[in-house]
Design a protein around this motif. Sequence first.
Motif, PDB file in Angstrom:
ATOM      1  N   ALA A  16      -1.646 -20.459 -12.082  1.00  0.00           N
ATOM      2  CA  ALA A  16      -2.777 -20.981 -11.298  1.00  0.00           C
ATOM      3  C   ALA A  16      -2.895 -20.352  -9.909  1.00  0.00           C
ATOM      4  CB  ALA A  16      -2.653 -22.490 -11.181  1.00  0.00           C
ATOM      5  N   ALA A  17      -2.256 -19.225  -9.704  1.00  0.00           N
ATOM      6  CA  ALA A  17      -2.263 -18.608  -8.372  1.00  0.00           C
ATOM      7  C   ALA A  17      -3.668 -18.254  -7.901  1.00  0.00           C
ATOM      8  CB  ALA A  17      -1.372 -17.372  -8.359  1.00  0.00           C
ATOM      9  N   GLY A  18      -4.470 -17.710  -8.769  1.00  0.00           N
ATOM     10  CA  GLY A  18      -5.842 -17.352  -8.400  1.00  0.00           C
ATOM     11  C   GLY A  18      -6.681 -18.572  -8.076  1.00  0.00           C
ATOM     12  N   ASP A  19      -6.494 -19.638  -8.834  1.00  0.00           N
ATOM     13  CA  ASP A  19      -7.210 -20.879  -8.565  1.00  0.00           C
ATOM     14  C   ASP A  19      -6.808 -21.450  -7.208  1.00  0.00           C
ATOM     15  OD1 ASP A  19      -8.512 -20.866 -11.083  1.00  0.00           O
ATOM     16  OD2 ASP A  19      -6.723 -21.726 -12.009  1.00  0.00           O
ATOM     17  N   GLU A  37      -8.372 -15.356   8.904  1.00  0.00           N
ATOM     18  CA  GLU A  37      -7.388 -16.436   8.879  1.00  0.00           C
ATOM     19  C   GLU A  37      -7.487 -17.228   7.577  1.00  0.00           C
ATOM     20  OE1 GLU A  37      -6.069 -20.495  11.228  1.00  0.00           O
ATOM     21  OE2 GLU A  37      -7.428 -19.116  12.220  1.00  0.00           O
ATOM     22  N   ALA A  38      -8.704 -17.438   7.099  1.00  0.00           N
ATOM     23  CA  ALA A  38      -8.897 -18.158   5.843  1.00  0.00           C
ATOM     24  C   ALA A  38      -8.242 -17.411   4.684  1.00  0.00           C
ATOM     25  CB  ALA A  38     -10.390 -18.360   5.575  1.00  0.00           C
ATOM     26  N   VAL A  39      -8.348 -16.101   4.664  1.00  0.00           N
ATOM     27  CA  VAL A  39      -7.725 -15.299   3.609  1.00  0.00           C
ATOM     28  C   VAL A  39      -6.197 -15.368   3.717  1.00  0.00           C
ATOM     29  CG1 VAL A  39      -7.404 -12.950   2.719  1.00  0.00           C
ATOM     30  CG2 VAL A  39      -9.690 -13.785   3.275  1.00  0.00           C
ATOM     31  N   ARG A  40      -5.674 -15.319   4.921  1.00  0.00           N
ATOM     32  CA  ARG A  40      -4.213 -15.440   5.083  1.00  0.00           C
ATOM     33  C   ARG A  40      -3.718 -16.815   4.620  1.00  0.00           C
ATOM     34  NH1 ARG A  40      -5.523 -13.013   9.935  1.00  0.00           N
ATOM     35  NH2 ARG A  40      -5.082 -14.923  11.108  1.00  0.00           N
ATOM     36  N   TRP A  41      -4.474 -17.881   4.913  1.00  0.00           N
ATOM     37  CA  TRP A  41      -4.098 -19.225   4.482  1.00  0.00           C
ATOM     38  C   TRP A  41      -4.187 -19.325   2.954  1.00  0.00           C
ATOM     39  CZ3 TRP A  41      -6.189 -24.205   2.963  1.00  0.00           C
ATOM     40  CH2 TRP A  41      -5.345 -25.280   3.274  1.00  0.00           C
ATOM     41  N   ALA A  42      -5.201 -18.691   2.376  1.00  0.00           N
ATOM     42  CA  ALA A  42      -5.346 -18.673   0.926  1.00  0.00           C
ATOM     43  C   ALA A  42      -4.195 -17.914   0.261  1.00  0.00           C
ATOM     44  CB  ALA A  42      -6.688 -18.057   0.542  1.00  0.00           C
ATOM     45  N   ALA A  43      -3.749 -16.840   0.877  1.00  0.00           N
ATOM     46  CA  ALA A  43      -2.602 -16.097   0.344  1.00  0.00           C
ATOM     47  C   ALA A  43      -1.353 -16.978   0.350  1.00  0.00           C
ATOM     48  CB  ALA A  43      -2.362 -14.827   1.151  1.00  0.00           C
ATOM     49  N   ALA A  44      -1.205 -17.787   1.380  1.00  0.00           N
ATOM     50  CA  ALA A  44      -0.078 -18.723   1.428  1.00  0.00           C
ATOM     51  C   ALA A  44      -0.202 -19.766   0.327  1.00  0.00           C
ATOM     52  CB  ALA A  44      -0.002 -19.391   2.799  1.00  0.00           C
ATOM     53  N   ALA A  45      -1.416 -20.187   0.027  1.00  0.00           N
ATOM     54  CA  ALA A  45      -1.634 -21.156  -1.054  1.00  0.00           C
ATOM     55  C   ALA A  45      -1.251 -20.560  -2.404  1.00  0.00           C
ATOM     56  CB  ALA A  45      -3.088 -21.605  -1.078  1.00  0.00           C
ATOM     57  N   GLY A  46      -1.654 -19.329  -2.638  1.00  0.00           N
ATOM     58  CA  GLY A  46      -1.280 -18.664  -3.892  1.00  0.00           C
ATOM     59  C   GLY A  46       0.222 -18.510  -4.007  1.00  0.00           C
ATOM     60  N   ALA A  47       0.862 -18.177  -2.906  1.00  0.00           N
ATOM     61  CA  ALA A  47       2.324 -18.034  -2.907  1.00  0.00           C
ATOM     62  C   ALA A  47       3.009 -19.366  -3.149  1.00  0.00           C
ATOM     63  CB  ALA A  47       2.789 -17.440  -1.577  1.00  0.00           C
ATOM     64  N   ALA A  48       2.500 -20.429  -2.551  1.00  0.00           N
ATOM     65  CA  ALA A  48       3.092 -21.753  -2.764  1.00  0.00           C
ATOM     66  C   ALA A  48       2.966 -22.163  -4.223  1.00  0.00           C
ATOM     67  CB  ALA A  48       2.418 -22.781  -1.857  1.00  0.00           C
ATOM     68  N   CYS A  49       1.862 -21.820  -4.830  1.00  0.00           N
ATOM     69  CA  CYS A  49       1.602 -22.195  -6.219  1.00  0.00           C
ATOM     70  C   CYS A  49       2.574 -21.544  -7.194  1.00  0.00           C
ATOM     71  CB  CYS A  49       0.162 -21.826  -6.572  1.00  0.00           C
ATOM     72  SG  CYS A  49      -0.335 -22.287  -8.238  1.00  0.00           S
ATOM     73  N   VAL A  50       2.882 -20.282  -6.990  1.00  0.00           N
ATOM     74  CA  VAL A  50       3.703 -19.560  -7.967  1.00  0.00           C
ATOM     75  C   VAL A  50       5.171 -19.966  -7.934  1.00  0.00           C
ATOM     76  CG1 VAL A  50       2.134 -17.587  -7.972  1.00  0.00           C
ATOM     77  CG2 VAL A  50       4.178 -17.534  -6.508  1.00  0.00           C
ATOM     78  N   ARG A  51       5.557 -20.786  -6.979  1.00  0.00           N
ATOM     79  CA  ARG A  51       6.950 -21.238  -6.899  1.00  0.00           C
ATOM     80  C   ARG A  51       7.265 -22.351  -7.896  1.00  0.00           C
ATOM     81  NH1 ARG A  51       8.106 -22.378  -0.652  1.00  0.00           N
ATOM     82  NH2 ARG A  51       6.416 -23.857  -1.041  1.00  0.00           N
ATOM     83  N   LEU A  59      -0.374 -26.682  -8.207  1.00  0.00           N
ATOM     84  CA  LEU A  59      -1.295 -26.483  -7.084  1.00  0.00           C
ATOM     85  C   LEU A  59      -0.717 -27.141  -5.838  1.00  0.00           C
ATOM     86  CD1 LEU A  59      -4.676 -27.044  -8.931  1.00  0.00           C
ATOM     87  CD2 LEU A  59      -3.724 -24.876  -8.126  1.00  0.00           C
ATOM     88  N   PRO A  60      -0.630 -26.382  -4.744  1.00  0.00           N
ATOM     89  CA  PRO A  60       0.075 -26.882  -3.557  1.00  0.00           C
ATOM     90  C   PRO A  60      -0.739 -27.865  -2.726  1.00  0.00           C
ATOM     91  CG  PRO A  60      -0.806 -24.715  -3.122  1.00  0.00           C
ATOM     92  CD  PRO A  60      -1.097 -25.011  -4.573  1.00  0.00           C
ATOM     93  N   ARG A  61      -0.034 -28.695  -2.030  1.00  0.00           N
ATOM     94  CA  ARG A  61      -0.630 -29.594  -1.039  1.00  0.00           C
ATOM     95  C   ARG A  61      -0.721 -28.827   0.285  1.00  0.00           C
ATOM     96  NH1 ARG A  61      -1.760 -34.175  -3.514  1.00  0.00           N
ATOM     97  NH2 ARG A  61      -0.244 -35.027  -4.965  1.00  0.00           N
ATOM     98  N   ARG A  62      -1.527 -29.332   1.181  1.00  0.00           N
ATOM     99  CA  ARG A  62      -1.755 -28.670   2.466  1.00  0.00           C
ATOM    100  C   ARG A  62      -0.446 -28.388   3.210  1.00  0.00           C
ATOM    101  NH1 ARG A  62      -6.145 -28.138   6.109  1.00  0.00           N
ATOM    102  NH2 ARG A  62      -7.468 -29.155   4.576  1.00  0.00           N
ATOM    103  N   ALA A  63       0.483 -29.325   3.201  1.00  0.00           N
ATOM    104  CA  ALA A  63       1.754 -29.147   3.929  1.00  0.00           C
ATOM    105  C   ALA A  63       2.539 -27.956   3.387  1.00  0.00           C
ATOM    106  CB  ALA A  63       2.592 -30.414   3.850  1.00  0.00           C
TER     107      ALA A  63
END
Length: 72
Positions: A16-19, A37-51, A59-63
Amino acid sequence: ATHVPAVPVDVVDSTAAGDAFTAALAVAWGEGRDLAEAVRWAAAAGAACVRKLGASVALPRRAEIDELFLGG
């Protein structure tokens, strides 16, 4: 054009990294962050997801996103 590096994490499942990336990009940009900045935050979201294993449960939470985004 600019390069946004991937956030280094140990990958468990990339299902679900792309989602996660797309949703986080929409949220961040919708909140008024500039596009870079939005793209950098989105990259962090994708990284959080793949863990984590799975799709919707990964799918990650904001924290979790903020932790990787801020380098914590």
